[in-house]
Design a protein around this motif. Structure first.
Motif, PDB file in Angstrom:
ATOM      1  N   VAL A 341      40.467  42.864  31.962  1.00 49.20           N
ATOM      2  CA  VAL A 341      39.984  41.488  31.779  1.00 49.20           C
ATOM      3  C   VAL A 341      40.765  40.784  30.671  1.00 49.20           C
ATOM      4  O   VAL A 341      41.132  39.607  30.804  1.00 49.20           O
ATOM      5  CB  VAL A 341      38.475  41.488  31.471  1.00 49.20           C
ATOM      6  N   MET A 342      41.052  41.498  29.585  1.00 50.76           N
ATOM      7  CA  MET A 342      41.778  40.907  28.459  1.00 50.76           C
ATOM      8  C   MET A 342      43.218  40.567  28.803  1.00 50.76           C
ATOM      9  O   MET A 342      43.838  39.720  28.159  1.00 50.76           O
ATOM     10  CB  MET A 342      41.742  41.844  27.255  1.00 50.76           C
ATOM     11  N   GLN A 343      43.770  41.231  29.840  1.00 49.70           N
ATOM     12  CA  GLN A 343      45.159  40.946  30.235  1.00 49.70           C
ATOM     13  C   GLN A 343      45.300  39.710  31.113  1.00 49.70           C
ATOM     14  O   GLN A 343      46.407  39.234  31.344  1.00 49.70           O
ATOM     15  CB  GLN A 343      45.749  42.157  30.994  1.00 49.70           C
ATOM     16  N   LEU A 344      44.181  39.205  31.599  1.00 53.82           N
ATOM     17  CA  LEU A 344      44.236  38.082  32.534  1.00 53.82           C
ATOM     18  C   LEU A 344      44.686  36.808  31.833  1.00 53.82           C
ATOM     19  O   LEU A 344      44.264  36.509  30.715  1.00 53.82           O
ATOM     20  CB  LEU A 344      42.858  37.859  33.170  1.00 53.82           C
ATOM     21  N   GLN A 345      45.513  36.060  32.536  1.00 52.38           N
ATOM     22  CA  GLN A 345      45.972  34.772  32.011  1.00 52.38           C
ATOM     23  C   GLN A 345      45.024  33.671  32.493  1.00 52.38           C
ATOM     24  O   GLN A 345      44.235  33.861  33.392  1.00 52.38           O
ATOM     25  CB  GLN A 345      47.393  34.485  32.486  1.00 52.38           C
ATOM     26  N   GLY A 346      45.137  32.520  31.872  1.00 49.95           N
ATOM     27  CA  GLY A 346      44.293  31.403  32.291  1.00 49.95           C
ATOM     28  C   GLY A 346      43.127  31.149  31.366  1.00 49.95           C
ATOM     29  O   GLY A 346      42.345  30.223  31.583  1.00 49.95           O
ATOM     30  N   GLY A 347      42.952  32.031  30.361  1.00 54.17           N
ATOM     31  CA  GLY A 347      41.927  31.767  29.366  1.00 54.17           C
ATOM     32  C   GLY A 347      40.550  32.301  29.725  1.00 54.17           C
ATOM     33  O   GLY A 347      40.347  33.014  30.714  1.00 54.17           O
ATOM     34  N   PHE A 348      39.580  31.905  28.909  1.00 53.43           N
ATOM     35  CA  PHE A 348      38.218  32.430  29.000  1.00 53.43           C
ATOM     36  C   PHE A 348      37.580  32.188  30.361  1.00 53.43           C
ATOM     37  O   PHE A 348      36.924  33.080  30.911  1.00 53.43           O
ATOM     38  CB  PHE A 348      37.357  31.788  27.900  1.00 53.43           C
ATOM     39  N   TRP A 349      37.748  30.995  30.927  1.00 47.40           N
ATOM     40  CA  TRP A 349      37.061  30.669  32.174  1.00 47.40           C
ATOM     41  C   TRP A 349      37.589  31.505  33.333  1.00 47.40           C
ATOM     42  O   TRP A 349      36.830  31.912  34.216  1.00 47.40           O
ATOM     43  CB  TRP A 349      37.169  29.176  32.478  1.00 47.40           C
ATOM     44  N   HIS A 350      38.874  31.787  33.346  1.00 46.41           N
ATOM     45  CA  HIS A 350      39.423  32.661  34.376  1.00 46.41           C
ATOM     46  C   HIS A 350      38.876  34.077  34.228  1.00 46.41           C
ATOM     47  O   HIS A 350      38.544  34.743  35.221  1.00 46.41           O
ATOM     48  CB  HIS A 350      40.959  32.672  34.305  1.00 46.41           C
ATOM     49  N   GLN A 351      38.769  34.528  32.993  1.00 46.42           N
ATOM     50  CA  GLN A 351      38.204  35.860  32.750  1.00 46.42           C
ATOM     51  C   GLN A 351      36.747  35.922  33.196  1.00 46.42           C
ATOM     52  O   GLN A 351      36.309  36.903  33.806  1.00 46.42           O
ATOM     53  CB  GLN A 351      38.323  36.209  31.270  1.00 46.42           C
ATOM     54  N   LEU A 352      36.007  34.857  32.900  1.00 46.60           N
ATOM     55  CA  LEU A 352      34.600  34.815  33.285  1.00 46.60           C
ATOM     56  C   LEU A 352      34.444  34.837  34.797  1.00 46.60           C
ATOM     57  O   LEU A 352      33.572  35.541  35.332  1.00 46.60           O
ATOM     58  CB  LEU A 352      33.946  33.557  32.708  1.00 46.60           C
ATOM     59  N   VAL A 353      35.276  34.085  35.505  1.00 42.05           N
ATOM     60  CA  VAL A 353      35.218  34.065  36.971  1.00 42.05           C
ATOM     61  C   VAL A 353      35.522  35.453  37.532  1.00 42.05           C
ATOM     62  O   VAL A 353      34.824  35.937  38.443  1.00 42.05           O
ATOM     63  CB  VAL A 353      36.209  33.027  37.542  1.00 42.05           C
ATOM     64  N   PHE A 354      36.526  36.106  36.988  1.00 42.13           N
ATOM     65  CA  PHE A 354      36.899  37.442  37.458  1.00 42.13           C
ATOM     66  C   PHE A 354      35.747  38.434  37.270  1.00 42.13           C
ATOM     67  O   PHE A 354      35.403  39.190  38.179  1.00 42.13           O
ATOM     68  CB  PHE A 354      38.144  37.931  36.712  1.00 42.13           C
ATOM     69  N   VAL A 355      35.141  38.401  36.104  1.00 40.21           N
ATOM     70  CA  VAL A 355      34.018  39.304  35.817  1.00 40.21           C
ATOM     71  C   VAL A 355      32.833  38.981  36.730  1.00 40.21           C
ATOM     72  O   VAL A 355      32.226  39.888  37.326  1.00 40.21           O
ATOM     73  CB  VAL A 355      33.597  39.209  34.337  1.00 40.21           C
ATOM     74  N   ALA A 356      32.496  37.711  36.861  1.00 33.35           N
ATOM     75  CA  ALA A 356      31.330  37.314  37.661  1.00 33.35           C
ATOM     76  C   ALA A 356      31.509  37.703  39.121  1.00 33.35           C
ATOM     77  O   ALA A 356      30.588  38.264  39.744  1.00 33.35           O
ATOM     78  CB  ALA A 356      31.104  35.805  37.530  1.00 33.35           C
ATOM     79  N   VAL A 357      32.682  37.417  39.689  1.00 29.18           N
ATOM     80  CA  VAL A 357      32.918  37.712  41.107  1.00 29.18           C
ATOM     81  C   VAL A 357      32.955  39.211  41.359  1.00 29.18           C
ATOM     82  O   VAL A 357      32.331  39.718  42.307  1.00 29.18           O
ATOM     83  CB  VAL A 357      34.221  37.046  41.601  1.00 29.18           C
ATOM     84  N   SER A 358      33.661  39.943  40.535  1.00 29.09           N
ATOM     85  CA  SER A 358      33.782  41.388  40.760  1.00 29.09           C
ATOM     86  C   SER A 358      32.434  42.083  40.597  1.00 29.09           C
ATOM     87  O   SER A 358      32.059  42.941  41.413  1.00 29.09           O
ATOM     88  CB  SER A 358      34.823  42.009  39.818  1.00 29.09           C
ATOM     89  N   GLN A 359      31.674  41.720  39.574  1.00 25.34           N
ATOM     90  CA  GLN A 359      30.382  42.368  39.346  1.00 25.34           C
ATOM     91  C   GLN A 359      29.367  41.968  40.424  1.00 25.34           C
ATOM     92  O   GLN A 359      28.615  42.819  40.920  1.00 25.34           O
ATOM     93  CB  GLN A 359      29.840  42.013  37.962  1.00 25.34           C
ATOM     94  N   ALA A 360      29.338  40.693  40.791  1.00 24.16           N
ATOM     95  CA  ALA A 360      28.380  40.222  41.795  1.00 24.16           C
ATOM     96  C   ALA A 360      28.646  40.861  43.154  1.00 24.16           C
ATOM     97  O   ALA A 360      27.732  41.380  43.803  1.00 24.16           O
ATOM     98  CB  ALA A 360      28.426  38.703  41.900  1.00 24.16           C
ATOM     99  N   LEU A 361      29.904  40.839  43.587  1.00 28.27           N
ATOM    100  CA  LEU A 361      30.217  41.415  44.893  1.00 28.27           C
ATOM    101  C   LEU A 361      30.145  42.931  44.862  1.00 28.27           C
ATOM    102  O   LEU A 361      29.871  43.566  45.894  1.00 28.27           O
ATOM    103  CB  LEU A 361      31.597  40.948  45.357  1.00 28.27           C
ATOM    104  N   GLY A 362      30.369  43.527  43.700  1.00 28.37           N
ATOM    105  CA  GLY A 362      30.213  44.971  43.568  1.00 28.37           C
ATOM    106  C   GLY A 362      28.796  45.411  43.882  1.00 28.37           C
ATOM    107  O   GLY A 362      28.568  46.489  44.440  1.00 28.37           O
ATOM    108  N   GLY A 363      27.814  44.586  43.535  1.00 29.78           N
ATOM    109  CA  GLY A 363      26.427  44.869  43.885  1.00 29.78           C
ATOM    110  C   GLY A 363      26.105  44.491  45.316  1.00 29.78           C
ATOM    111  O   GLY A 363      25.447  45.238  46.043  1.00 29.78           O
ATOM    112  N   LEU A 364      26.596  43.327  45.747  1.00 30.44           N
ATOM    113  CA  LEU A 364      26.294  42.823  47.088  1.00 30.44           C
ATOM    114  C   LEU A 364      26.852  43.729  48.175  1.00 30.44           C
ATOM    115  O   LEU A 364      26.163  44.035  49.162  1.00 30.44           O
ATOM    116  CB  LEU A 364      26.863  41.416  47.247  1.00 30.44           C
ATOM    117  N   PHE A 365      28.105  44.197  48.013  1.00 33.18           N
ATOM    118  CA  PHE A 365      28.732  45.032  49.032  1.00 33.18           C
ATOM    119  C   PHE A 365      27.979  46.350  49.241  1.00 33.18           C
ATOM    120  O   PHE A 365      27.915  46.868  50.346  1.00 33.18           O
ATOM    121  CB  PHE A 365      30.189  45.333  48.655  1.00 33.18           C
TER     122      PHE A 365
END
Length: 472
Positions: A341-365
């Motif tokens: 997550v810390m290596q991602l470019q685009g700043g805080f909001w990009h990191q937040l989107v990555f975390v939210a999508v991966s964690q949410a779909l990790g549960g949904l799938f």
């Protein structure tokens, strides 16, 4: 009290291991203990934590006080007061019969009477023999022998999915669509690791159970971030009493999800105080909240895995040493994820989107698969559980997913959930063989066998949630 029981209880109380001398003593007492005939009514009266007897292959064993020494923990109490022949066979190796059972023996179980067998065909000798024949046939077909190339392939494909997700995340730059795609693929990796860890921890792959547990640590703790010991305690309990509201060890943890989701009114029957405190708005609209709750499931499981490390030592297969390994491997998972997550470019909001999508779909799938397996199927109260044998209980409370190529891959073999529940150590690739045998068995005895499509199954789940919500 039988002398065999006295010596065993003294040993449990003293915390001693089950050494050769103790087994020799138990063997010496076995014939004397087995001469006592115990009625099924008497067996049923010992169905509590304070007095737990179980029947296995026509013999009765007093396992009172053993739950804190039993490798599976309190799961043993789910069979208290019952004939546990089939559930015991589902979870244990052949060597366990000789190495562990003799010291608990207190008598022989009274056979079913001819009148009972004539009145109830599910207690007839033919019915019981047909259940045994299915396992014998699977053994003859070598269906319990895992294909190591198959599991090596599954491990390699999972690592490939992780590699693709990591590559896309690190190369996404400021491209949000690419970053979201990477998060989706990472969630898929976690889901597939869930199925693979499931196979290892059910001891489907290696004959050596230690190797299965070690592989489970890699795929479950390191790759997925879920505690092996936490999962085993929860999941094995679910297997022993699927969709059962209550046992001496507690009910099926997978349906005790209220006040978030209420799967049956049976879960709150007779509790006026509990009914009064239910969050009406949440439950009335639970068919809608079902989806966001599934999206939060992975976060919940990760937190539970961490909190589980504070549980008593007996909850861990290898004691405190295993607990230390679990804590280290969970740390590796979270450290690696944080680094990515810390290596991602685009700043805080990009990191937040990555975390939210991966964690949410990790549960949904994961959630859309396992809820289809049991939810919106029959829920059993304790008396109803005792009225059905192990095989019929699994069939009544379990739904398969129609085994299309996509469903089999996406669900990691849980498309054959019924067969898996009856023979949990059967490798994933052998489940289609078991399906053929079981469907013929169900047809012979007019037992309803349920299989639905993945979408259709989730629709039924939502309809059930809506119906329960309206009923309260």
């Amino acid at each position: 009290m039988a002398p065999n029981t006295q010596s065993r209880r003294a040993e449990v109380a003293g915390g001693k291991g089950f050494d050769a001398a103790a087994l020799a003593e138990a063997a010496e007492l076995s014939d004397r203990s087995a001469s006592r005939v115990i009625s099924r009514k008497e067996l049923a009266s010992h169905a509590s934590r304070e007095s737990a007897w179980i029947g296995i292959n026509g013999r009765v064993y007093d396992v009172t006080g053993f739950e804190h020494h039993h490798p599976g923990g309190e799961i043993i109490l789910t069979a208290a007061g019952q004939d546990a022949t089939d559930v015991f066979a589902a979870f244990h190796t052949a060597s366990t019969y000789a190495s562990m059972l003799p010291k608990f023996l207190i008598g022989s179980l009274e056979p079913e009477t001819a009148a009972t067998q004539a009145h109830d065909r599910f207690r007839s000798e033919e019915y019981v023999a047909d259940i045994r024949k299915m396992r014998t046939e699977l053994a003859r077909l070598q269906a319990f022998d895992a294909s190591l190339p198959f599991y090596a392939y599954k491990l390699a494909t999972n690592v490939s999915i992780l590699s693709l997700a990591t590559f896309l995340a690190l190369r996404a730059g400021t491209s949000l669509p690419v970053l979201v795609l990477a998060a989706v693929i990472l969630a898929l990796f976690w889901q597939q690791c869930g199925w693979l860890a499931h196979d290892f921890l059910h001891h489907q792959v290696f004959k050596n159970r230690v190797l299965n547990n070690i592989a489970g640590l890699l795929v479950g703790n390191v790759f997925q971030g879920f505690s092996v010991s936490w999962w085993k305690m929860k999941h094995n309990h679910h297997h022993a009493a699927p969709n059962v509201t209550e046992t001496p060890a507690g009910g099926d943890p997978d349906i005790h999800t209220y006040p978030l989701l209420l799967w049956s009114e049976k879960l709150i029957e007779g509790s006026a105080e509990e009914i009064e405190t239910l969050p009406r708005f949440l439950l009335t609209n639970q068919k809608v909240f079902y989806w966001p709750i599934l999206c939060m499931a992975r976060v919940s499981w990760v937190i539970q895995s961490v909190l589980f490390q504070a549980e008593p030592t007996w909850n861990f297969v290898g004691g405190n040493a295993w607990r230390a390994v679990e804590m280290c491997t969970l740390f590796v998972h979270h450290a690696a994820y944080a680094w990515l997550v810390m290596q991602l470019q685009g700043g805080f909001w990009h990191q937040l989107v990555f975390v939210a999508v991966s964690q949410a779909l990790g549960g949904l799938f994961i959630g859309v698969v396992f809820t289809v397996g049991h939810n919106a199927m029959e829920v059993l109260k304790p008396d109803e559980m005792k009225d059905v044998d192990f095989v019929r209980m699994q069939i009544k409370t379990t739904r398969n997913i129609d085994p299309s190529a996509f469903n089999v891959w996406f669900s990691g073999g849980l498309s054959h959930q019924i067969e898996h529940h009856i023979w949990p150590t059967l490798p994933r690739h052998s489940l289609p063989k078991a399906r053929e045998l079981l469907m013929a068995f169900c047809e012979k005895y007019a037992i309803e066998y349920t299989s639905k499509g993945l979408v259709e199954g989730n629709v039924e789940v939502c309809k059930l949630l809506a119906a329960v919500g309206r009923a309260i």
